[in-house]
Motif scaffolding. Structure first.
Motif, PDB file in Angstrom:
ATOM      1  N   PRO B 204       0.804  -1.232   0.000  1.00  0.00           N
ATOM      2  CA  PRO B 204       0.000   0.000   0.000  1.00  0.00           C
ATOM      3  C   PRO B 204       0.834   1.279   0.000  1.00  0.00           C
ATOM      4  CG  PRO B 204      -0.133  -1.121   2.133  1.00  0.00           C
ATOM      5  CD  PRO B 204       0.544  -2.059   1.192  1.00  0.00           C
ATOM      6  N   ASP B 205       1.953   1.294   0.738  1.00  0.00           N
ATOM      7  CA  ASP B 205       2.738   2.532   0.811  1.00  0.00           C
ATOM      8  C   ASP B 205       3.193   2.975  -0.571  1.00  0.00           C
ATOM      9  OD1 ASP B 205       4.467   1.719   3.945  1.00  0.00           O
ATOM     10  OD2 ASP B 205       2.445   2.447   3.514  1.00  0.00           O
ATOM     11  N   MET B 206       3.601   2.026  -1.396  1.00  0.00           N
ATOM     12  CA  MET B 206       4.091   2.382  -2.728  1.00  0.00           C
ATOM     13  C   MET B 206       2.957   2.964  -3.569  1.00  0.00           C
ATOM     14  SD  MET B 206       6.329   2.552  -5.151  1.00  0.00           S
ATOM     15  CE  MET B 206       7.798   1.682  -4.588  1.00  0.00           C
ATOM     16  N   PHE B 207       1.831   2.255  -3.604  1.00  0.00           N
ATOM     17  CA  PHE B 207       0.737   2.693  -4.491  1.00  0.00           C
ATOM     18  C   PHE B 207       0.038   3.933  -3.957  1.00  0.00           C
ATOM     19  CE2 PHE B 207       0.986  -0.371  -7.787  1.00  0.00           C
ATOM     20  CZ  PHE B 207       1.607  -1.470  -7.214  1.00  0.00           C
ATOM     21  N   LEU B 208       0.052   4.095  -2.644  1.00  0.00           N
ATOM     22  CA  LEU B 208      -0.548   5.284  -2.035  1.00  0.00           C
ATOM     23  C   LEU B 208       0.230   6.538  -2.444  1.00  0.00           C
ATOM     24  CD1 LEU B 208      -2.754   6.083  -0.011  1.00  0.00           C
ATOM     25  CD2 LEU B 208      -1.126   5.664   1.815  1.00  0.00           C
ATOM     26  N   SER B 209       1.532   6.365  -2.656  1.00  0.00           N
ATOM     27  CA  SER B 209       2.380   7.524  -2.925  1.00  0.00           C
ATOM     28  C   SER B 209       2.336   7.956  -4.392  1.00  0.00           C
ATOM     29  CB  SER B 209       3.840   7.214  -2.533  1.00  0.00           C
ATOM     30  OG  SER B 209       4.444   6.380  -3.506  1.00  0.00           O
ATOM     31  N   ALA B 210       1.602   7.211  -5.230  1.00  0.00           N
ATOM     32  CA  ALA B 210       1.633   7.485  -6.667  1.00  0.00           C
ATOM     33  C   ALA B 210       0.655   8.583  -7.075  1.00  0.00           C
ATOM     34  CB  ALA B 210       1.289   6.211  -7.440  1.00  0.00           C
ATOM     35  N   ASP B 211       1.120   9.457  -7.980  1.00  0.00           N
ATOM     36  CA  ASP B 211       0.213  10.411  -8.630  1.00  0.00           C
ATOM     37  C   ASP B 211      -0.495   9.728  -9.792  1.00  0.00           C
ATOM     38  OD1 ASP B 211       2.830  12.546  -7.937  1.00  0.00           O
ATOM     39  OD2 ASP B 211       0.802  12.926  -7.195  1.00  0.00           O
ATOM     40  N   LEU B 212       0.197   8.781 -10.418  1.00  0.00           N
ATOM     41  CA  LEU B 212      -0.339   8.048 -11.560  1.00  0.00           C
ATOM     42  C   LEU B 212       0.150   6.611 -11.463  1.00  0.00           C
ATOM     43  CD1 LEU B 212      -1.604   7.821 -14.462  1.00  0.00           C
ATOM     44  CD2 LEU B 212       0.622   8.578 -15.341  1.00  0.00           C
ATOM     45  N   VAL B 213      -0.781   5.672 -11.589  1.00  0.00           N
ATOM     46  CA  VAL B 213      -0.403   4.260 -11.666  1.00  0.00           C
ATOM     47  C   VAL B 213      -0.599   3.798 -13.097  1.00  0.00           C
ATOM     48  CG1 VAL B 213      -0.907   1.905 -10.910  1.00  0.00           C
ATOM     49  CG2 VAL B 213      -0.991   3.785  -9.257  1.00  0.00           C
ATOM     50  N   LEU B 214       0.451   3.276 -13.695  1.00  0.00           N
ATOM     51  CA  LEU B 214       0.359   2.722 -15.045  1.00  0.00           C
ATOM     52  C   LEU B 214       0.244   1.210 -14.933  1.00  0.00           C
ATOM     53  CD1 LEU B 214       3.169   4.804 -16.811  1.00  0.00           C
ATOM     54  CD2 LEU B 214       0.701   5.161 -16.943  1.00  0.00           C
ATOM     55  N   ILE B 215      -0.821   0.651 -15.474  1.00  0.00           N
ATOM     56  CA  ILE B 215      -0.946  -0.811 -15.537  1.00  0.00           C
ATOM     57  C   ILE B 215      -0.363  -1.205 -16.882  1.00  0.00           C
ATOM     58  CG2 ILE B 215      -2.538  -2.764 -15.510  1.00  0.00           C
ATOM     59  CD1 ILE B 215      -4.387  -1.106 -13.753  1.00  0.00           C
ATOM     60  N   THR B 216       0.817  -1.799 -16.858  1.00  0.00           N
ATOM     61  CA  THR B 216       1.599  -1.976 -18.091  1.00  0.00           C
ATOM     62  C   THR B 216       1.459  -3.383 -18.671  1.00  0.00           C
ATOM     63  OG1 THR B 216       3.543  -2.609 -16.804  1.00  0.00           O
ATOM     64  CG2 THR B 216       3.322  -0.275 -17.356  1.00  0.00           C
ATOM     65  N   LYS B 217       1.944  -3.518 -19.893  1.00  0.00           N
ATOM     66  CA  LYS B 217       1.973  -4.793 -20.635  1.00  0.00           C
ATOM     67  C   LYS B 217       0.564  -5.333 -20.874  1.00  0.00           C
ATOM     68  CE  LYS B 217       6.523  -5.941 -18.717  1.00  0.00           C
ATOM     69  NZ  LYS B 217       7.441  -7.000 -18.311  1.00  0.00           N
ATOM     70  N   VAL B 218      -0.409  -4.463 -21.089  1.00  0.00           N
ATOM     71  CA  VAL B 218      -1.793  -4.930 -21.250  1.00  0.00           C
ATOM     72  C   VAL B 218      -1.969  -5.791 -22.503  1.00  0.00           C
ATOM     73  CG1 VAL B 218      -2.871  -3.115 -19.884  1.00  0.00           C
ATOM     74  CG2 VAL B 218      -2.550  -2.760 -22.342  1.00  0.00           C
ATOM     75  N   ASP B 219      -0.976  -5.786 -23.384  1.00  0.00           N
ATOM     76  CA  ASP B 219      -1.036  -6.698 -24.532  1.00  0.00           C
ATOM     77  C   ASP B 219      -0.973  -8.154 -24.076  1.00  0.00           C
ATOM     78  OD1 ASP B 219       1.665  -5.673 -23.865  1.00  0.00           O
ATOM     79  OD2 ASP B 219       2.344  -7.122 -25.351  1.00  0.00           O
ATOM     80  N   LEU B 220      -0.515  -8.387 -22.845  1.00  0.00           N
ATOM     81  CA  LEU B 220      -0.408  -9.749 -22.324  1.00  0.00           C
ATOM     82  C   LEU B 220      -1.690 -10.232 -21.637  1.00  0.00           C
ATOM     83  CD1 LEU B 220       3.156  -9.782 -20.683  1.00  0.00           C
ATOM     84  CD2 LEU B 220       2.483 -10.658 -22.923  1.00  0.00           C
ATOM     85  N   LEU B 221      -2.700  -9.362 -21.532  1.00  0.00           N
ATOM     86  CA  LEU B 221      -3.905  -9.737 -20.780  1.00  0.00           C
ATOM     87  C   LEU B 221      -4.530 -11.067 -21.170  1.00  0.00           C
ATOM     88  CD1 LEU B 221      -5.682  -6.316 -20.108  1.00  0.00           C
ATOM     89  CD2 LEU B 221      -4.951  -7.993 -18.411  1.00  0.00           C
ATOM     90  N   PRO B 222      -4.565 -11.422 -22.465  1.00  0.00           N
ATOM     91  CA  PRO B 222      -5.150 -12.720 -22.822  1.00  0.00           C
ATOM     92  C   PRO B 222      -4.409 -13.908 -22.217  1.00  0.00           C
ATOM     93  CG  PRO B 222      -4.918 -11.331 -24.771  1.00  0.00           C
ATOM     94  CD  PRO B 222      -4.203 -10.636 -23.662  1.00  0.00           C
ATOM     95  N   HIS B 223      -3.166 -13.689 -21.750  1.00  0.00           N
ATOM     96  CA  HIS B 223      -2.339 -14.809 -21.312  1.00  0.00           C
ATOM     97  C   HIS B 223      -2.159 -14.876 -19.807  1.00  0.00           C
ATOM     98  CE1 HIS B 223      -1.443 -15.145 -25.547  1.00  0.00           C
ATOM     99  NE2 HIS B 223      -1.094 -13.886 -25.552  1.00  0.00           N
ATOM    100  N   VAL B 224      -2.719 -13.911 -19.070  1.00  0.00           N
ATOM    101  CA  VAL B 224      -2.522 -13.883 -17.620  1.00  0.00           C
ATOM    102  C   VAL B 224      -3.860 -13.697 -16.919  1.00  0.00           C
ATOM    103  CG1 VAL B 224      -0.170 -12.961 -17.739  1.00  0.00           C
ATOM    104  CG2 VAL B 224      -2.110 -11.374 -17.625  1.00  0.00           C
ATOM    105  N   ASP B 225      -3.886 -14.040 -15.619  1.00  0.00           N
ATOM    106  CA  ASP B 225      -5.083 -13.816 -14.812  1.00  0.00           C
ATOM    107  C   ASP B 225      -4.911 -12.494 -14.090  1.00  0.00           C
ATOM    108  OD1 ASP B 225      -5.072 -17.295 -13.905  1.00  0.00           O
ATOM    109  OD2 ASP B 225      -6.242 -16.268 -15.458  1.00  0.00           O
ATOM    110  N   PHE B 226      -5.325 -11.436 -14.698  1.00  0.00           N
ATOM    111  CA  PHE B 226      -5.206 -10.110 -14.080  1.00  0.00           C
ATOM    112  C   PHE B 226      -6.533  -9.416 -14.259  1.00  0.00           C
ATOM    113  CE2 PHE B 226      -2.400  -6.728 -12.487  1.00  0.00           C
ATOM    114  CZ  PHE B 226      -3.145  -5.594 -12.725  1.00  0.00           C
TER     115      PHE B 226
END
Lengths: 113, 281
Positions: B204-226
């Motif tokens: 939580p400390d890391m994500f709380l400190s973010a102004d912007l969170v980038l969810i990256t590598k979304v081209d991989l979504l068909p291959h992962v459980d996210f």
């Protein structure tokens, strides 16, 4: 987190105090540790003991007081102490927001000889 | 051509408050010192001083070291009209690849510079230079985060021009870097879809400190459980004010929005600065 580098700074600070006040040994180190500082007292004690060997602070006892942060409940518009970043309001359950304090590590005093 | 300064771990400041008397740099040159610690050695009692027990009040803030350097960096950057972004993530989330793609597509009129941080190697700084931007590589050795002191030295070596976007790529680590303000204007945290959608809950400390969170590598979504929506909901519960942007440097998804966000940050931060021309957008 990083108690080792914090103790390194603490020992440097003790050296400066020794120069300023002219003492030869440190018996007790009084510290105030904020409950939201991420600093673990046990880790501090362990690291301090290790780093203080061979110095004028060898064998010195750490006297640690843990202090809460001052938090605020947006639901109740009231302040309340926080002992962790996840503390919720006892009345309405909303997560408290930290207003002040509770996130520091302060060297308060030394018992020296 | 580029020196690779080593970052010394948090060094004690002297009572006089002068930066770096311990590691030997004057504050105008990057430190090439090897990591070292200072602690007082057992000294003989001063002549004429009796061994009497007494209590000495000190009242010293031990956590302020990094904050002082961060504040100095922030002033330095503001004076020059440079927008600094701290990029954080776990290892392999795609920070360097995102930077390469960003530097390629960023408007040519925008000056840019990069500070790279890794425990070892200058691999990332080399990649950035191949992408056409100036880069300084900081190696922390056993250190687990960049700190404001090391970044301060790198800033002086890099000497970014007014109006520049300065990217600081932190070490790949979801824990420690969160606690160290580098003097940045914005914090961007990357989480790739291969790392699990529960990371905001666990760190939580890391994500709380973010102004912007980038969810990256979304081209991989068909291959992962996210579960993107679950991750987004968790992030918003943690920080209702934070922005969230899914993207893929590889496929280009979200890249236009990312570049727009960068341009907007520049405008927000640098408008009115006497040395910065924002007419290029």
């Amino acid at each position: 987190m990083h108690e080792l580098s914090l103790c390194s700074e603490l020992l440097a600070s003790l050296g400066e105090q020794a120069q300023r006040h002219g003492f030869a040994r440190v018996r007790e180190v009084w510290l105030e540790v904020g409950m939201l500082s991420g600093v673990a007292p046990e880790a501090l004690e362990f690291c301090f003991a290790a780093l203080a060997r061979g110095t004028m602070a060898e064998g010195a006892r750490l006297v640690i007081q843990q202090v809460p942060a001052q938090g605020w409940c947006p639901g109740c518009d009231a302040s309340a102490p926080m002992d962790s970043a996840e503390t919720s309001c006892a009345h309405c359950g909303m997560p408290l927001e930290r207003l002040a304090g509770g996130d520091g590590l302060r060297l308060k005093a030394l018992d020296v000889a | 051509m580029w020196r690779e300064p080593k970052v010394a771990p948090a060094l004690p400041e002297t009572a006089g408050g002068v930066m770096c008397t311990d590691c030997g740099c004057s504050g105008t040159e990057a430190s090439a010192a090897l990591p070292h610690h200072h602690h007082p050695h057992a000294e003989a009692p001063l002549h004429g001083v009796e061994e009497t027990a007494r209590r000495i009040t000190v009242e010293e803030d031990l956590l302020s070291h990094n904050q002082r350097h961060a504040a100095a960096n922030r002033r330095w950057l503001a004076q020059r009209g440079v927008l600094a972004l701290n990029l954080l993530s776990g290892p392999g989330a795609g920070k360097t690849t995102l930077l390469e793609a960003t530097l390629t597509h960023l408007d040519r009129s925008i000056p840019r510079a990069v500070i790279e941080g890794d425990p070892q190697t200058s691999l990332d700084a080399q990649r950035i230079r191949r992408a056409g931007a100036a880069a300084v590589q900081l190696n922390t050795g056993k250190g687990c985060h960049l700190d404001a002191h090391g970044v301060g030295h790198a800033l002086e070596q890099l000497d970014p021009p007014s109006g520049a976007l300065l990217f600081i790529e932190n070490l790949g680590n979801l824990v420690c870097p969160a606690a160290f303000d580098l003097g940045e204007a914005r914090r961007v945290v990357l989480l790739s879809v291969a790392e699990g959608d529960d990371k905001p809950l666990k760190y939580p400390d890391m994500f709380l400190s973010a102004d912007l969170v980038l969810i990256t590598k979304v081209d991989l979504l068909p291959h992962v459980d996210f579960d993107v929506e679950a991750c987004r909901a968790a992030l918003l519960r943690l920080n209702p004010k934070g922005a969230i942007l899914p993207l893929s440097a590889r496929s280009g998804t979200g890249m236009a929005e990312w570049l727009r966000w960068l341009r907007a940050c520049r405008i927000l931060t640098l408008t009115g600065h006497p040395d910065v021309d924002l007419s290029g957008g």
